[in-house]
Design a protein around this motif. Structure first.
Motif, PDB file in Angstrom:
ATOM      1  N   GLY A   1      34.603 -14.279   9.907  1.00  0.00           N
ATOM      2  CA  GLY A   1      35.264 -13.109   9.348  1.00  0.00           C
ATOM      3  C   GLY A   1      34.548 -12.548   8.139  1.00  0.00           C
ATOM      4  N   LEU A   2      33.453 -13.207   7.732  1.00  0.00           N
ATOM      5  CA  LEU A   2      32.635 -12.715   6.627  1.00  0.00           C
ATOM      6  C   LEU A   2      31.613 -11.710   7.137  1.00  0.00           C
ATOM      7  CD1 LEU A   2      31.943 -16.159   4.918  1.00  0.00           C
ATOM      8  CD2 LEU A   2      33.519 -14.395   4.086  1.00  0.00           C
ATOM      9  N   ALA A   3      31.051 -10.927   6.225  1.00  0.00           N
ATOM     10  CA  ALA A   3      29.947 -10.035   6.579  1.00  0.00           C
ATOM     11  C   ALA A   3      28.788 -10.854   7.143  1.00  0.00           C
ATOM     12  CB  ALA A   3      29.506  -9.235   5.360  1.00  0.00           C
ATOM     13  N   ALA A   4      27.895 -10.189   7.860  1.00  0.00           N
ATOM     14  CA  ALA A   4      26.917 -10.893   8.694  1.00  0.00           C
ATOM     15  C   ALA A   4      26.054 -11.902   7.936  1.00  0.00           C
ATOM     16  CB  ALA A   4      26.026  -9.877   9.399  1.00  0.00           C
ATOM     17  N   PHE A   5      25.497 -11.518   6.763  1.00  0.00           N
ATOM     18  CA  PHE A   5      24.612 -12.447   6.073  1.00  0.00           C
ATOM     19  C   PHE A   5      25.357 -13.639   5.483  1.00  0.00           C
ATOM     20  CE2 PHE A   5      21.976 -13.770   2.364  1.00  0.00           C
ATOM     21  CZ  PHE A   5      20.907 -14.289   3.090  1.00  0.00           C
ATOM     22  N   PRO A   6      26.427 -13.437   4.680  1.00  0.00           N
ATOM     23  CA  PRO A   6      27.154 -14.614   4.203  1.00  0.00           C
ATOM     24  C   PRO A   6      27.761 -15.441   5.325  1.00  0.00           C
ATOM     25  CG  PRO A   6      28.301 -12.582   3.601  1.00  0.00           C
ATOM     26  CD  PRO A   6      26.952 -12.181   4.095  1.00  0.00           C
ATOM     27  N   ASP A   7      28.143 -14.787   6.421  1.00  0.00           N
ATOM     28  CA  ASP A   7      28.643 -15.538   7.578  1.00  0.00           C
ATOM     29  C   ASP A   7      27.581 -16.485   8.116  1.00  0.00           C
ATOM     30  OD1 ASP A   7      30.399 -15.805  10.212  1.00  0.00           O
ATOM     31  OD2 ASP A   7      28.374 -15.275  10.850  1.00  0.00           O
ATOM     32  N   ALA A   8      26.354 -15.980   8.291  1.00  0.00           N
ATOM     33  CA  ALA A   8      25.278 -16.821   8.813  1.00  0.00           C
ATOM     34  C   ALA A   8      24.971 -17.974   7.857  1.00  0.00           C
ATOM     35  CB  ALA A   8      24.024 -15.981   9.056  1.00  0.00           C
ATOM     36  N   LEU A   9      25.034 -17.724   6.539  1.00  0.00           N
ATOM     37  CA  LEU A   9      24.780 -18.791   5.572  1.00  0.00           C
ATOM     38  C   LEU A   9      25.860 -19.861   5.634  1.00  0.00           C
ATOM     39  CD1 LEU A   9      23.588 -16.861   2.376  1.00  0.00           C
ATOM     40  CD2 LEU A   9      22.195 -17.910   4.176  1.00  0.00           C
ATOM     41  N   VAL A  10      27.120 -19.438   5.719  1.00  0.00           N
ATOM     42  CA  VAL A  10      28.222 -20.395   5.801  1.00  0.00           C
ATOM     43  C   VAL A  10      28.111 -21.234   7.073  1.00  0.00           C
ATOM     44  CG1 VAL A  10      30.718 -20.559   6.209  1.00  0.00           C
ATOM     45  CG2 VAL A  10      29.847 -19.147   4.342  1.00  0.00           C
ATOM     46  N   ARG A  11      27.798 -20.593   8.172  1.00  0.00           N
ATOM     47  CA  ARG A  11      27.672 -21.334   9.434  1.00  0.00           C
ATOM     48  C   ARG A  11      26.478 -22.278   9.401  1.00  0.00           C
ATOM     49  NH1 ARG A  11      26.896 -18.338  14.142  1.00  0.00           N
ATOM     50  NH2 ARG A  11      26.319 -16.431  13.066  1.00  0.00           N
ATOM     51  N   LEU A  12      25.398 -21.871   8.737  1.00  0.00           N
ATOM     52  CA  LEU A  12      24.238 -22.754   8.589  1.00  0.00           C
ATOM     53  C   LEU A  12      24.630 -24.017   7.826  1.00  0.00           C
ATOM     54  CD1 LEU A  12      21.100 -23.118   8.861  1.00  0.00           C
ATOM     55  CD2 LEU A  12      20.942 -22.050   6.599  1.00  0.00           C
ATOM     56  N   THR A  13      25.370 -23.845   6.739  1.00  0.00           N
ATOM     57  CA  THR A  13      25.774 -24.983   5.926  1.00  0.00           C
ATOM     58  C   THR A  13      26.691 -25.934   6.693  1.00  0.00           C
ATOM     59  OG1 THR A  13      25.626 -23.574   3.967  1.00  0.00           O
ATOM     60  CG2 THR A  13      26.790 -25.644   3.710  1.00  0.00           C
ATOM     61  N   ARG A  14      27.512 -25.384   7.563  1.00  0.00           N
ATOM     62  CA  ARG A  14      28.472 -26.210   8.306  1.00  0.00           C
ATOM     63  C   ARG A  14      27.944 -26.679   9.656  1.00  0.00           C
ATOM     64  NH1 ARG A  14      33.544 -22.109   7.334  1.00  0.00           N
ATOM     65  NH2 ARG A  14      33.931 -22.623   5.132  1.00  0.00           N
ATOM     66  N   ALA A  15      26.778 -26.228  10.057  1.00  0.00           N
ATOM     67  CA  ALA A  15      26.241 -26.521  11.391  1.00  0.00           C
ATOM     68  C   ALA A  15      26.012 -28.024  11.580  1.00  0.00           C
ATOM     69  CB  ALA A  15      24.930 -25.768  11.595  1.00  0.00           C
ATOM     70  N   PRO A  16      26.054 -28.502  12.830  1.00  0.00           N
ATOM     71  CA  PRO A  16      25.885 -29.934  13.100  1.00  0.00           C
ATOM     72  C   PRO A  16      24.432 -30.402  13.092  1.00  0.00           C
ATOM     73  CG  PRO A  16      26.274 -28.775  15.140  1.00  0.00           C
ATOM     74  CD  PRO A  16      26.426 -27.750  14.038  1.00  0.00           C
ATOM     75  N   PHE A  17      23.545 -29.581  12.555  1.00  0.00           N
ATOM     76  CA  PHE A  17      22.144 -29.966  12.379  1.00  0.00           C
ATOM     77  C   PHE A  17      21.784 -29.856  10.902  1.00  0.00           C
ATOM     78  CE2 PHE A  17      22.317 -25.484  13.618  1.00  0.00           C
ATOM     79  CZ  PHE A  17      21.665 -24.866  12.556  1.00  0.00           C
ATOM     80  N   VAL A  18      20.627 -30.398  10.535  1.00  0.00           N
ATOM     81  CA  VAL A  18      20.179 -30.409   9.153  1.00  0.00           C
ATOM     82  C   VAL A  18      19.251 -29.217   8.905  1.00  0.00           C
ATOM     83  CG1 VAL A  18      18.877 -31.700   7.409  1.00  0.00           C
ATOM     84  CG2 VAL A  18      20.374 -32.912   9.020  1.00  0.00           C
TER      85      VAL A  18
ATOM     86  N   PRO B   1      35.167 -22.722  -0.591  1.00  0.00           N
ATOM     87  CA  PRO B   1      35.915 -22.077   0.494  1.00  0.00           C
ATOM     88  C   PRO B   1      35.376 -20.682   0.773  1.00  0.00           C
ATOM     89  CG  PRO B   1      37.177 -22.014  -1.541  1.00  0.00           C
ATOM     90  CD  PRO B   1      35.969 -22.862  -1.821  1.00  0.00           C
ATOM     91  N   ASP B   2      35.631 -20.197   1.963  1.00  0.00           N
ATOM     92  CA  ASP B   2      35.119 -18.886   2.374  1.00  0.00           C
ATOM     93  C   ASP B   2      35.595 -17.759   1.459  1.00  0.00           C
ATOM     94  OD1 ASP B   2      33.919 -20.214   4.413  1.00  0.00           O
ATOM     95  OD2 ASP B   2      35.074 -19.284   6.042  1.00  0.00           O
ATOM     96  N   ILE B   3      36.775 -17.900   0.883  1.00  0.00           N
ATOM     97  CA  ILE B   3      37.303 -16.829   0.036  1.00  0.00           C
ATOM     98  C   ILE B   3      36.399 -16.581  -1.170  1.00  0.00           C
ATOM     99  CG2 ILE B   3      38.799 -18.350  -1.339  1.00  0.00           C
ATOM    100  CD1 ILE B   3      40.861 -16.059  -1.331  1.00  0.00           C
ATOM    101  N   GLU B   4      35.739 -17.633  -1.662  1.00  0.00           N
ATOM    102  CA  GLU B   4      34.807 -17.456  -2.778  1.00  0.00           C
ATOM    103  C   GLU B   4      33.538 -16.744  -2.320  1.00  0.00           C
ATOM    104  OE1 GLU B   4      33.991 -20.831  -5.221  1.00  0.00           O
ATOM    105  OE2 GLU B   4      36.008 -21.658  -4.989  1.00  0.00           O
ATOM    106  N   ILE B   5      33.073 -17.075  -1.130  1.00  0.00           N
ATOM    107  CA  ILE B   5      31.881 -16.412  -0.578  1.00  0.00           C
ATOM    108  C   ILE B   5      32.177 -14.934  -0.330  1.00  0.00           C
ATOM    109  CG2 ILE B   5      30.186 -16.421   1.268  1.00  0.00           C
ATOM    110  CD1 ILE B   5      30.098 -18.940  -0.462  1.00  0.00           C
ATOM    111  N   ARG B   6      33.353 -14.638   0.191  1.00  0.00           N
ATOM    112  CA  ARG B   6      33.747 -13.246   0.436  1.00  0.00           C
ATOM    113  C   ARG B   6      33.779 -12.451  -0.872  1.00  0.00           C
ATOM    114  NH1 ARG B   6      36.419 -11.008   4.602  1.00  0.00           N
ATOM    115  NH2 ARG B   6      37.106 -13.040   5.380  1.00  0.00           N
ATOM    116  N   ALA B   7      34.312 -13.058  -1.919  1.00  0.00           N
ATOM    117  CA  ALA B   7      34.396 -12.368  -3.212  1.00  0.00           C
ATOM    118  C   ALA B   7      33.005 -12.021  -3.733  1.00  0.00           C
ATOM    119  CB  ALA B   7      35.142 -13.243  -4.216  1.00  0.00           C
TER     120      ALA B   7
END
Length: 315
Positions: free
Chosen positions: A121-138, A260-266
């Motif tokens: 639900g985040l904009a494209a760039f912060p979304d990709a960063l958040v998903r990278l951090t949470r991804a099941p790979f290093v 949390p995502d709310i901080e990234i969104r802000a």
């Protein structure tokens, strides 16, 4: 939409909130970044089925435009769906620049808004960063050059980052340009290096060399440039040899410390809003007139020039 020109006869500032109307792309109804959408600025090298290298390749400065954001988002999605990938290393093919700030000369607010929000639900760039951090790979950033703005934010989103002592420069330059950083550094840096040091990095808007970045905790380690590649490759190869279940579950438990995502969104909302301010337009206009966005002294010594009131190397 507000607009401003860098100098007589120069390109208009065209980053979020400061678009140009007179370009050929505007006349044809197509944005600059859309016109360049076929350009590949990210390359994927699959070393093995479990170990990949992602190469940023947008010479001469590795600036970030919408083509990069779309391709970066797509490659994160590709890795998320690949059960075999265990380690991804991010590096640059552009000498002196790991990943830079946004492309102030061509990107418009409409360009950024044209990219759909991601699964978070985040904009494209912060979304990709958040998903990278949470991804099941290093994810590992190997920094041999300038990591400014978006580049610093990507390094902060990676699980580990290693810098060249001689070549790496990290910075969150935005306050020095009268804007607010958008990729989450205000959420990530205090957790990584502490509040005081985070404010030093963010408000100082200065260039931080590899050894100082290591001292601050901004990166895992700074190594001699001649040794960096060998070290990162050996570490990535070692981790890729281990069981993915153990890797992903260990990382997932460590991730309890993430913002949390709310901080990234802000962060992103403040970034977008900051460009509508006259002070930001005036400052970016002056930076462009001094040489921002072009190979040369301002890009090579951005922290120095941000600290000079007239942007010409004089106090």
């Amino acid at each position: 939409m507000l607009k401003a020109t860098a100098a007589a006869g120069a390109a208009a500032v065209a980053f979020p909130g400061i678009a140009t109307e007179g370009s050929a792309s505007a006349a044809s109804g197509m944005s600059e970044s859309a016109a360049r959408s076929a350009k590949k600025v990210i390359r994927l090298n699959r070393v093995t089925s479990s170990y990949c290298r992602v190469v940023f390749d947008n010479p001469p400065l590795n600036v970030v435009a919408t083509d990069f954001i779309r391709q970066f988002r797509d490659i994160v999605t590709e890795f998320e769906k690949d059960d075999q990938v265990k380690v991804v290393v991010f590096e640059s093919a552009v000498d002196g620049f790991f990943l830079n700030h946004g492309d102030f000369l061509t990107v418009t607010l409409e360009d950024l808004n044209s990219i759909p929000q991601g699964p978070t639900g985040l904009a494209a760039f912060p979304d990709a960063l958040v998903r990278l951090t949470r991804a099941p790979f290093v994810s590992i950033a190997m920094i041999q050059g300038r990591a400014t703005g978006f580049g610093s934010e990507l390094a902060l989103a990676c699980d580990m980052s290693f810098a060249s002592r001689e070549k790496a420069i990290l910075s969150q330059f935005e306050v020095g340009a009268s804007i607010v950083a958008g990729g989450g550094p205000m959420a990530r840096l205090p957790r990584l290096i502490g509040r005081g040091r985070a404010l030093e990095v963010l408000l100082g808007s200065d260039d931080i060399r590899g050894a100082d970045a290591e001292f601050l905790g901004y990166v895992n380690r700074a190594l001699p440039d001649a040794e960096l590649e060998k070290f990162v490759d050996a570490l990535a190869t070692r981790i890729a040899s281990f069981d993915k279940y153990a890797i992903s579950n260990t990382k997932n438990l460590v991730n309890a410390s993430l913002p949390p995502d709310i901080e990234i969104r802000a962060n992103w909302d403040a970034f977008i809003d900051s460009f509508t301010r006259p002070e930001a337009q005036k400052r970016i206009k002056a930076l462009l007139a001094a040489g921002l966005g072009k190979p040369g002294e301002v890009e090579n010594r951005l922290g120095f020039y941000l600290g000079k009131q007239d942007l010409n190397g004089k106090s």
